[in-house]
Each structure stands twice: as C-alpha cells, then as structure tokens.
Design an enzyme around this catalytic site. Structure first.
Site, PDB file in Angstrom:
ATOM      1  N   GLU A  73       3.907  -2.980   3.070  1.00  0.00           N
ATOM      2  CA  GLU A  73       2.695  -2.259   2.685  1.00  0.00           C
ATOM      3  C   GLU A  73       1.963  -1.836   3.956  1.00  0.00           C
ATOM      4  O   GLU A  73       1.620  -2.668   4.803  1.00  0.00           O
ATOM      5  CB  GLU A  73       1.774  -3.098   1.802  1.00  0.00           C
ATOM      6  N   ASP A 147      -6.393   6.074   4.769  1.00  0.00           N
ATOM      7  CA  ASP A 147      -7.530   6.798   5.334  1.00  0.00           C
ATOM      8  C   ASP A 147      -7.264   8.294   5.190  1.00  0.00           C
ATOM      9  O   ASP A 147      -6.254   8.803   5.675  1.00  0.00           O
ATOM     10  CB  ASP A 147      -7.696   6.436   6.806  1.00  0.00           C
ATOM     11  N   TYR A 218     -10.484   0.416  -3.526  1.00  0.00           N
ATOM     12  CA  TYR A 218     -10.613   1.825  -3.165  1.00  0.00           C
ATOM     13  C   TYR A 218     -10.428   2.728  -4.382  1.00  0.00           C
ATOM     14  O   TYR A 218     -11.078   3.760  -4.497  1.00  0.00           O
ATOM     15  CB  TYR A 218      -9.609   2.172  -2.067  1.00  0.00           C
TER      16      TYR A 218
END
Length: 237
Positions: A73, A147, A218
C-alpha cells in the site's frame, strides 16, 4: 502498443526530491509510545542507505519469514484500509509506505487495536522500497486517495507518473492487481492515461467500491464535501 516489460533493477537510483509533508500536529503521548515501542519491530530492514548502502535487492521472505504473497500500500494515510485488509486476509503480508509520521503513528495505534500481525511499515518514500524489492515480488498494490497535487504545474508530483509507475511495474508479478481510489476527477483521468503504458491493463473503472473495501477517513471527508469517489482496477501484463 505499450511496452509491458519492466525496467531492470537499479542499484544506484538517481537523487530524487520529496514534496509531501513529513510532520503535522504535535503527536499525542500515546502516539509517541507507538512509534518508540512498535515501529522498530514492524519496520523492514534493507530499505535505507544506512542499512543497505550497496542497494542490494532484499529477500521478500525477510518481511514475514515465509513465502506468503506480498501486498503493497502506497501512502496508507491513517491506516484504515491497510489494517482492514490485513485482518480480512490474514494469510498474506501487507507492506505499507507512508512518509507522514503522524499517519504512521495512527496506523500503529490501529495495528495494536486490531491485533493484526501480517503488516510491515516503511515510514518513508515508496520509491525507496521499490528500489530494493526484487522483480515480480508484489502480488497486489493499492493507491488509496493519494495526494491530488491539484495545480497543473504539480501534476508531475503525482504517483501516477512514469517515475513511480515504472518501478511499480517492475516489482509487481504478472497478473498482479493494482487498485486506485480517488475523489479527484483529474487524478482519475491521469490514472487512466498513465498506468496502462507502464505495463498494465485496466479491468474495472467504476464508482462502485470493491467488495472488500472499507471507507477511509479521506473518503469520508470527500463525501462530506460532496465529491464522488471513483475506483479503478488494473492488472499487470
């Protein structure tokens, strides 16, 4: 037609910049304890220049002491997805990379709470790990809410660029699965464009999450702010 052959192992990778955050708010005392007490045992050896100055490829069995399938990951954030996958699939080993130390501390707390033992944590850049992983050593990889680097001039910093995707293709086994989740339409656009030329075929492109998915912090933020998540799946050629 794209060239699906992975690049060869490079024992002397070029100097690279790092653009993300490494530290955030002051850590709680409990989080400092996780870092000092737990990280050393979970941290893989042979990644940094200090413990592998010649950049020799590391033996995949050193992660968990056996030949179980390895998953990777990239940027695990707060660790929700990584711990969920470790608990759901106890017979595999998951390696997580995250340079943001606050995220590492959050993950370590979740590992303690869940009691999972099939995890390894690299508190740094995923490229450093991929530099020393052998060819075809990763069976599955995840890029969950990376991001977004929304400014056009920063798009080259995104993970879905050749600088990251070519090393990922090298370390992934043929037929290995690469999953990407994002709530940023332009990130998904770039993912669709950049991943296949690196040696992957897209096998799913949908707004429906995977059956074994768990919602991350998120994703929850994206939904609160009215952004729709999207999920793309690739297979290594």
């Amino acid at each position: 037609m794209s060239d699906s052959s992975p690049p060869v192992f490079d024992p002397n990778p070029p100097h690279r910049n790092f653009y993300g955050r490494r530290h955030g708010k002051t850590l709680r005392q409990s989080q400092k304890g996780y870092l000092s007490e737990d990280l050393g045992e979970l941290r893989p050896r042979g990644i940094t220049l200090e413990d592998n100055p010649d950049r020799h490829p590391i033996d995949p069995e050193t992660f968990f002491g056996d030949d179980r399938p390895l998953w990777l990951e990239v940027g695990f954030g707060g660790g929700e997805h990584m711990v969920h996958m470790a608990a759901t699939y106890p017979d595999i080993g998951i390696i997580g990379c995250e340079p943001y130390i606050n995220g590492v501390a959050m993950l370590l707390g979740k590992i303690r709470a869940a009691g999972v033992e099939n995890v390894s944590v690299h508190p740094g850049d995923a490229r450093d790990l991929m530099d020393v992983l052998p060819d075809a050593s990763i069976a599955r990889a995840f890029l969950m809410y990376p991001d977004p680097w929304p400014k056009l001039r920063h798009h080259r910093r995104r993970f879905v660029t050749p600088e990251h995707l070519q090393p990922l293709a090298r370390v992934m086994a043929p037929g290995g699965i690469f999953r990407v989740a994002s709530d940023i339409p332009d990130y998904i656009r770039q993912t669709r464009e950049e991943v296949p030329p690196a040696g992957f075929e897209m096998i799913a492109d949908t707004d429906q999450a995977w059956d074994d998915w768990t919602r991350t912090r998120y994703e929850q933020k994206a939904l609160r702010e009215g952004r729709a998540p999207h999920y793309v799946t690739f297979r290594r050629l």
